[in-house]
Scaffold this motif. Structure first.
Motif, short mmCIF file in Angstrom:
data_model
loop_
_atom_site.label_atom_id
_atom_site.label_comp_id
_atom_site.label_asym_id
_atom_site.label_seq_id
_atom_site.Cartn_x
_atom_site.Cartn_y
_atom_site.Cartn_z
N THR A 131 -8.21 2.45 -4.20
CA THR A 131 -9.06 1.92 -3.14
C THR A 131 -9.65 3.01 -2.26
N LYS A 132 -9.10 4.23 -2.35
CA LYS A 132 -9.62 5.32 -1.54
C LYS A 132 -9.36 6.64 -2.24
N VAL A 187 0.86 -1.18 0.00
CA VAL A 187 0.00 0.00 0.00
C VAL A 187 0.90 1.23 0.00
N ALA A 188 0.74 2.05 -0.99
CA ALA A 188 1.55 3.25 -1.10
C ALA A 188 0.89 4.39 -0.34
N ALA A 189 1.68 5.39 -0.03
CA ALA A 189 1.13 6.60 0.58
C ALA A 189 0.20 7.26 -0.43
N ALA A 215 -6.11 3.77 -13.35
CA ALA A 215 -6.16 2.66 -12.41
C ALA A 215 -7.62 2.26 -12.26
N ILE A 216 -7.86 1.03 -11.86
CA ILE A 216 -9.22 0.57 -11.64
C ILE A 216 -9.84 1.35 -10.49
N CYS A 217 -11.05 1.82 -10.66
CA CYS A 217 -11.74 2.61 -9.65
C CYS A 217 -12.53 1.69 -8.73
N ALA A 218 -12.14 1.61 -7.45
CA ALA A 218 -12.81 0.71 -6.51
C ALA A 218 -13.06 1.36 -5.15
N ASP A 219 -13.07 2.69 -5.10
CA ASP A 219 -13.37 3.39 -3.85
C ASP A 219 -14.86 3.24 -3.55
N ASP A 220 -15.20 2.82 -2.32
CA ASP A 220 -16.59 2.58 -1.95
C ASP A 220 -17.45 3.85 -1.97
N THR A 264 -5.40 6.63 -2.84
CA THR A 264 -4.65 5.49 -2.32
C THR A 264 -4.72 4.43 -3.40
N ILE A 265 -3.56 4.05 -3.91
CA ILE A 265 -3.48 3.09 -5.01
C ILE A 265 -2.73 1.86 -4.53
#
Length: 101
Positions: free
Chosen positions: A97-98, A20-22, A51-56, A80-81
């Motif tokens: 993810t965020k 998990v990167a900063a 990047a794939i978009c997966a933020d809830d 956050t990727i």
């Protein structure tokens, strides 16, 4: 588009070695949901990226609209990727993810 987002969220599996990167500061430029996954387009460090978009919080709504709202494109976002393994494709991909504003 809602089904596509839900499919994305349910099919993503974090690989045990995923790092998990900063958060990265970025300007969002678009969203492409024409493929198997919705790809978020953004500019970070003067470089166009996707990047794939997966933020809830945001990706589900945006995938229904098939666009990033114009009001959001003008703002700087912190993304956050994570590098994740996609079981259905048996490949690694960058996944947002965020998203924070």
């Amino acid at each position: 588009m809602l089904k596509r987002f839900l499919f994305v969220a349910s099919s993503l599996v974090i690989a045990t070695s995923a790092a998990v990167a900063a958060p990265v500061e970025a300007t969002l430029t678009g969203l492409d949901c024409s493929g198997d996954y919705c790809q978020l387009a953004f500019t970070a460090n003067n470089k166009a990226q996707t990047a794939i978009c997966a933020d809830d919080t945001y990706c589900e709504e945006w995938s229904e609209q098939e666009a990033v709202p114009a009001s959001v494109k003008a703002k700087t976002a912190k993304l956050t990727i994570e590098s994740q393994h996609l079981e259905d494709l048996n490949a690694n991909a960058d996944v947002v993810t965020k998203i924070e504003f």
